[in-house]
Design an enzyme around this catalytic site. Structure first.
Site, PDB file in Angstrom:
ATOM      1  N   GLU A   1      42.373  15.151 -48.534  1.00 44.86           N
ATOM      2  CA  GLU A   1      43.422  15.128 -49.544  1.00 44.86           C
ATOM      3  C   GLU A   1      43.739  16.551 -49.983  1.00 44.86           C
ATOM      4  O   GLU A   1      42.862  17.406 -50.036  1.00 44.86           O
ATOM      5  CB  GLU A   1      42.999  14.304 -50.774  1.00 44.86           C
ATOM      6  CG  GLU A   1      43.201  12.816 -50.593  1.00 44.86           C
ATOM      7  CD  GLU A   1      43.150  12.016 -51.905  1.00 44.86           C
ATOM      8  OE1 GLU A   1      43.243  12.615 -53.007  1.00 44.86           O
ATOM      9  OE2 GLU A   1      43.027  10.792 -51.809  1.00 44.86           O
TER      10      GLU A   1
ATOM     11  N   HIS B   1      49.317  15.062 -55.287  1.00 45.33           N
ATOM     12  CA  HIS B   1      48.271  15.074 -54.269  1.00 45.33           C
ATOM     13  C   HIS B   1      48.637  14.080 -53.176  1.00 45.33           C
ATOM     14  O   HIS B   1      49.607  13.338 -53.295  1.00 45.33           O
ATOM     15  CB  HIS B   1      46.887  14.774 -54.863  1.00 45.33           C
ATOM     16  CG  HIS B   1      46.757  13.410 -55.457  1.00 45.33           C
ATOM     17  ND1 HIS B   1      47.175  13.129 -56.744  1.00 45.33           N
ATOM     18  CD2 HIS B   1      46.281  12.253 -54.957  1.00 45.33           C
ATOM     19  CE1 HIS B   1      46.946  11.846 -56.997  1.00 45.33           C
ATOM     20  NE2 HIS B   1      46.414  11.289 -55.930  1.00 45.33           N
TER      21      HIS B   1
ATOM     22  N   HIS C   1      47.683  10.980 -50.333  1.00 43.10           N
ATOM     23  CA  HIS C   1      46.853   9.810 -50.050  1.00 43.10           C
ATOM     24  C   HIS C   1      47.021   9.502 -48.561  1.00 43.10           C
ATOM     25  O   HIS C   1      48.128   9.619 -48.035  1.00 43.10           O
ATOM     26  CB  HIS C   1      47.319   8.588 -50.839  1.00 43.10           C
ATOM     27  CG  HIS C   1      46.767   8.504 -52.236  1.00 43.10           C
ATOM     28  ND1 HIS C   1      46.951   7.396 -53.016  1.00 43.10           N
ATOM     29  CD2 HIS C   1      46.048   9.372 -52.980  1.00 43.10           C
ATOM     30  CE1 HIS C   1      46.368   7.587 -54.197  1.00 43.10           C
ATOM     31  NE2 HIS C   1      45.828   8.781 -54.201  1.00 43.10           N
TER      32      HIS C   1
ATOM     33  N   ASP D   1      43.787   8.662 -60.897  1.00 40.70           N
ATOM     34  CA  ASP D   1      45.119   9.275 -61.041  1.00 40.70           C
ATOM     35  C   ASP D   1      45.734   8.904 -62.390  1.00 40.70           C
ATOM     36  O   ASP D   1      46.296   9.746 -63.096  1.00 40.70           O
ATOM     37  CB  ASP D   1      46.069   8.809 -59.931  1.00 40.70           C
ATOM     38  CG  ASP D   1      45.587   9.195 -58.547  1.00 40.70           C
ATOM     39  OD1 ASP D   1      44.804  10.154 -58.429  1.00 40.70           O
ATOM     40  OD2 ASP D   1      46.006   8.536 -57.571  1.00 40.70           O
TER      41      ASP D   1
END
Length: 171
Positions: free
Chosen positions: A35, A99, A101, A112
């Site tokens: 990630e 970010h 996934h 999150d």
């Protein structure tokens, strides 16, 4: 060139081309990809709730990255915010988080969601909205908006697919 995203409450977010290119470069395409993430830098236009997402930080050596998690360094993020704030004469500032996934339909995890609630309760962003972007695979983006005067719950979301090939042709 930019991508314009309209939310159901009337909020508009324009995402600059360079930001989209960065998102694409960190897509978790391989099984071993970790990630990635960072912070969002934006500016508010004179219109009501119209923002431009003008810059995003990318992973630094201080960040922790695994296949299914990304934890950013507060220190490197703060330096990035300060730099943009200074260079823009106080117009650009911290607008949220992004970010990746490793999935085609990305959605926020409980971690999150609690991060966004934390940002709102800390009053980290000067804007009335806080944005979370999750970059999925194959050009998919999840965008979640929270009201920075509220509880920090992501109240409005948009899922979009970015045609990166098309963007590249336009350049």
């Amino acid at each position: 060139l930019m991508l314009t995203v309209s939310f159901s409450d009337g909020t508009i977010v324009d995402i600059e081309d360079g930001v989209l290119t960065k998102f694409q470069s960190f897509e978790q395409k391989q099984m071993w990809s970790k990630e990635a993430g960072g912070i969002l830098i934006g500016k508010k236009l004179m219109d009501d709730e119209h923002y431009v997402l003008s810059a995003v930080s990318t992973p630094t050596k201080q960040d922790r990255r695994t296949r299914y998690s990304f934890t950013r360094s507060k220190q490197s993020a703060q330096q990035y915010i300060n730099k943009h704030w200074t260079e823009s004469g106080g117009i650009e500032n911290y607008f949220g988080e992004w970010h990746t996934h490793p999935e085609i339909k990305p959605s926020p995890s409980n971690i999150d969601k609690s991060l966004i609630r934390q940002i709102v309760s800390d009053k980290s962003s000067p804007f009335s909205k806080v944005l979370l972007i999750i970059v999925g695979q194959k050009g998919t983006l999840y965008l979640g908006l929270a009201d920075s005067q509220g509880t920090g719950v992501i109240s409005i979301t948009q899922e979009i697919e970015v045609d990166y090939e098309h963007l590249r042709i336009k350049e």
